[in-house]
Write an enzyme that holds these catalytic residues in place. Structure first.
Site, PDB file in Angstrom:
ATOM      1  N   ASP A 140      -4.329   8.260  13.448  1.00 19.06           N
ATOM      2  CA  ASP A 140      -3.032   7.681  12.967  1.00 19.06           C
ATOM      3  C   ASP A 140      -3.422   7.830  11.317  1.00 19.06           C
ATOM      4  O   ASP A 140      -4.473   7.746  10.771  1.00 19.06           O
ATOM      5  CB  ASP A 140      -3.014   6.464  13.362  1.00 19.06           C
ATOM      6  CG  ASP A 140      -4.007   5.278  13.470  1.00 19.06           C
ATOM      7  OD1 ASP A 140      -5.207   5.752  13.187  1.00 19.06           O
ATOM      8  OD2 ASP A 140      -3.658   4.208  12.927  1.00 19.06           O
ATOM      9  N   GLU A 176      -6.418   3.147  14.407  1.00 13.20           N
ATOM     10  CA  GLU A 176      -7.221   2.626  13.492  1.00 13.20           C
ATOM     11  C   GLU A 176      -6.461   1.687  12.300  1.00 13.20           C
ATOM     12  O   GLU A 176      -6.991   0.569  11.938  1.00 13.20           O
ATOM     13  CB  GLU A 176      -8.159   3.671  12.954  1.00 13.20           C
ATOM     14  CG  GLU A 176      -9.485   3.051  11.982  1.00 13.20           C
ATOM     15  CD  GLU A 176      -8.957   2.847  10.512  1.00 13.20           C
ATOM     16  OE1 GLU A 176      -9.855   2.281   9.713  1.00 13.20           O
ATOM     17  OE2 GLU A 176      -7.901   3.253  10.003  1.00 13.20           O
TER      18      GLU A 176
HETATM   19  C1  LIG Z   1     -21.967   0.724  -6.908  1.00 10.82           C
HETATM   20  C2  LIG Z   1     -21.062   1.276  -6.264  1.00 10.82           C
HETATM   21  C3  LIG Z   1     -19.774   1.699  -6.584  1.00 10.82           C
HETATM   22  C4  LIG Z   1     -18.716   1.916  -5.362  1.00 10.82           C
HETATM   23  C5  LIG Z   1     -17.434   2.134  -5.463  1.00 10.82           C
HETATM   24  C6  LIG Z   1     -16.799   1.788  -4.293  1.00 10.82           C
HETATM   25  C7  LIG Z   1     -15.878   2.753  -4.028  1.00 10.82           C
HETATM   26  C8  LIG Z   1     -15.169   2.749  -2.750  1.00 10.82           C
HETATM   27  C9  LIG Z   1     -15.001   4.000  -2.127  1.00 10.82           C
HETATM   28  C10 LIG Z   1     -14.601   4.281  -0.771  1.00 10.82           C
HETATM   29  C11 LIG Z   1     -13.810   3.023  -0.189  1.00 10.82           C
HETATM   30  C12 LIG Z   1     -12.947   3.644   0.843  1.00 10.82           C
HETATM   31  C13 LIG Z   1     -12.670   2.770   1.898  1.00 10.82           C
HETATM   32  C14 LIG Z   1     -11.947   3.631   3.040  1.00 10.82           C
HETATM   33  C15 LIG Z   1     -12.025   3.301   4.356  1.00 10.82           C
HETATM   34  C16 LIG Z   1     -10.769   2.227   4.496  1.00 10.82           C
HETATM   35  C17 LIG Z   1     -10.104   2.700   5.842  1.00 10.82           C
HETATM   36  C18 LIG Z   1      -8.832   1.493   5.972  1.00 10.82           C
HETATM   37  O1  LIG Z   1      -8.087   1.514   5.408  1.00 10.82           O
HETATM   38  N1  LIG Z   1      -8.930   0.827   7.072  1.00 10.82           N
HETATM   39  C19 LIG Z   1      -7.922  -0.049   6.909  1.00 10.82           C
HETATM   40  C20 LIG Z   1      -8.256  -0.892   8.399  1.00 10.82           C
HETATM   41  C21 LIG Z   1      -6.826  -1.742   8.828  1.00 10.82           C
HETATM   42  C22 LIG Z   1      -7.140  -2.480  10.014  1.00 10.82           C
HETATM   43  C23 LIG Z   1      -6.188  -3.378  10.579  1.00 10.82           C
HETATM   44  N2  LIG Z   1      -6.444  -4.704  10.134  1.00 10.82           N
HETATM   45  C24 LIG Z   1      -7.874  -1.238   6.157  1.00 10.82           C
HETATM   46  O2  LIG Z   1      -9.214  -1.706   5.676  1.00 10.82           O
HETATM   47  O3  LIG Z   1      -6.967  -1.950   5.598  1.00 10.82           O
HETATM   48 ZN   LIG Z   2      -9.313   5.780   7.692  1.00 15.33          ZN
HETATM   49 ZN   LIG Z   3      -6.844   3.922   6.084  1.00 16.09          ZN
END
Ligand SMILES: CCCCCCCC/C=C\CCCCCCCC(=O)N[C@@H](CCCCN)C(=O)O
Ligand SMILES: [Zn+2]
Ligand SMILES: [Zn+2]
Length: 478
Positions: A102, A166
């Site tokens: 999704d 998800e």
């Molecule tokens: C020192 C290090 C510097 C780091 C910088 C961090 C950069 C961040 C990089 C990537 C993060 C991406 C996160 C991707 C995963 C997110 C998946 C997502 O959107 N999940 C949803 C799930 C919702 C579930 C229902 N409640 C969410 O988190 O909202």
């Molecule tokens: Zn995702």
């Molecule tokens: Zn996402």
């Protein structure tokens, strides 16, 4: 350091080289996946027509996966998919690769091309899901398809779990798959899911990209605040209304950040590993965090992404009140989304939030909440982490550092803590801050080369997982 080299592998290694025809087919397959609008709007509102179509689509584009005798396919929760790939050596503990079908909604506004067109332009494939997370899903199945076509027989069994909800919780997809595997008595060596990248340009003065493998994930609370007041005529308003009281309360929450928790969680270890990648004097500062921790933690707060790594974040996401222009509303409601730092708990954050609001007229309703995820091992003996490190080093030889981190978002992997202590979140893709904004934002895109590299990564990862898993003992060279 880490795992033994490929000389201990039993099956002959298949080179990760793909023909021109295969490369065209793999990118066209991804475009087709993007064109199916598998949008999750809310837990109750999924595009089930698209989810069903997606199930048929993967049958069509990955025929070998579906017809191979040692691969079992099951639909779970109607639209999620579980593949069990039976390896030839039952003594090896299985692992699991995750991805989700999704995507979040994508209104056309602001996009250079329609978000479900899958159009290719200047070497990029555009569309919702190109980074989150149809890239992983298609790359996993594509790599497996290509290995099978080359007659590869895995030694180590593995599972592929593709969740269909998800983006709205994972309760009907990942959670059901997890329960099914638990009922079958499965324990996994490790899991690999989405959630982190090869980060490029996120830290000032750090010139080179580094791979962050997230070994934990923040917790979350969706907290609804509600105020009930006596309704009345707007021509003679009371001194305070439900809207005013609630607005002041959520403003206090926004203006009072949760405490900086730098020092707890994997971030400190990552910065120490990165220290030598920085020019003077940052290298000295990061090598001596015992002295400079207060300074570094303050610097991390300055940027909104690194700030999310040092504290529980507070985001005001919904506000509902009012029924007519001239009626003092009886009820006002607001929802606050907290993302909990690994060093805090749901209960601690709730207590802090109530103390900050400090108003008895506000009712607090926890809509849903969960604690941060346990920290998975990243030492030399941690099979999943070391296999990721090994594959990163071979596919991205220019990347010097692989460091553990915390995923600031949530992933389906949180539903699998009953099956393993090794959960690793990593997408083998370069990510710049502007591409980070495109995830759940506009103009989400992946370069054709990056997608091919992701397929290559999984193609190699599966083979690396079949090599002799015994870790190298620490040898001190003379
Ligand atoms: C020192 C290090 C510097 C780091 C910088 C961090 C950069 C961040 C990089 C990537 C993060 C991406 C996160 C991707 C995963 C997110 C998946 C997502 O959107 N999940 C949803 C799930 C919702 C579930 C229902 N409640 C969410 O988190 O909202
Ligand atoms: Zn995702
Ligand atoms: Zn996402």
């Amino acid at each position: 350091k880490g795992l033994r080299g490929k000389e201990h592998q039993r099956a002959p290694r298949i080179p990760s080289q793909f023909s021109q025809e295969e490369r065209v087919a793999m990118k066209e397959a991804l475009k087709g996946a993007i064109q199916i609008p598998t949008v999750s709007f809310s837990p109750e509102e999924l595009n089930t027509t698209a989810l069903a179509e997606f199930g048929e689509y993967i049958h069509k584009v990955f025929p070998t996966v579906f017809k191979t005798s040692f691969i079992r396919h099951e639909a779970v929760g109607e639209y999620s998919h579980l593949f069990t790939v039976q390896g030839s050596d039952p003594s090896l503990q299985p692992y699991m690769l995750l991805a989700h079908i999704d995507v979040v909604p994508a209104p056309d506004e602001g996009w250079d091309v329609p978000p479900f067109s899958g159009l290719e332009s200047d070497g990029f494939i555009y569309g919702r899901g190109t980074l989150d997370n149809k890239n992983s899903l298609m790359a996993i199945l594509q790599a497996l398809e290509l290995l099978l076509i080359r007659n590869y027989i895995p030694r180590r069994s593995f599972f592929i779990a593709l969740g269909h909800d998800e983006e709205v919780s994972g309760v009907n997809g990942a959670r059901k798959i997890s329960a099914l595997l638990q009922a079958r008595g499965i324990q996994l060596a490790f899991i690999v899911d989405e959630g982190s990248f090869i980060l490029d340009g996120f830290i000032p003065n750090l010139q080179k990209p580094f791979a962050m493998v997230s070994v934990s994930e923040k917790g979350a609370i969706n907290l609804m605040l509600q105020v009930n007041m006596t309704p009345g005529h707007s021509s003679a308003p009371p001194k305070e209304t439900s809207i005013g009281i609630l607005a002041a309360a959520v403003s206090r929450l926004e203006q009072t950040p949760m405490p900086n928790m730098f020092g707890g969680g994997p971030l400190k270890m990552a910065l120490q590993q990165l220290a030598n990648e920085f020019p003077f004097p940052t290298n000295i500062v990061l090598s001596n965090l015992w002295l400079f921790q207060p300074l570094v933690s303050r610097l991390m707060e300055r940027n909104y992404i690194t700030n999310a790594l040092v504290r529980t974040t507070t985001a005001l996401t919904m506000f509902n009140a009012g029924i007519k222009v001239n009626v003092i509303p009886p009820v006002a409601q607001a929802t606050v989304n907290f993302r909990i730092h690994p060093a805090q708990t749901v209960q601690e954050v709730l207590k802090l939030a109530k103390d900050i609001v400090a108003d008895d007229r506000i009712q607090f309703h926890v809509l849903n909440a969960f604690d941060p995820l346990p920290v998975s091992p990243s030492d030399d003996q941690a099979l999943g982490y070391q296999l990721l490190r090994q594959t990163i080093q071979s596919v991205f030889p220019e990347v010097n550092i692989v460091a553990p981190g915390t995923c600031i978002g949530n992933t389906d992997s949180r539903h699998y803590t009953n099956l393993t202590t090794g959960i690793y979140r990593f997408n083998p893709i370069y990510l710049q801050p502007q591409s980070f904004s495109s995830i759940h934002g506009i103009n989400e895109k992946i370069s054709v080369l990056a997608y091919e590299t992701q397929v290559k990564f999984i193609f190699e990862f599966i083979q690396n997982a079949d090599a002799d898993p015994r870790p190298v003992p620490h040898l001190h060279e003379l």
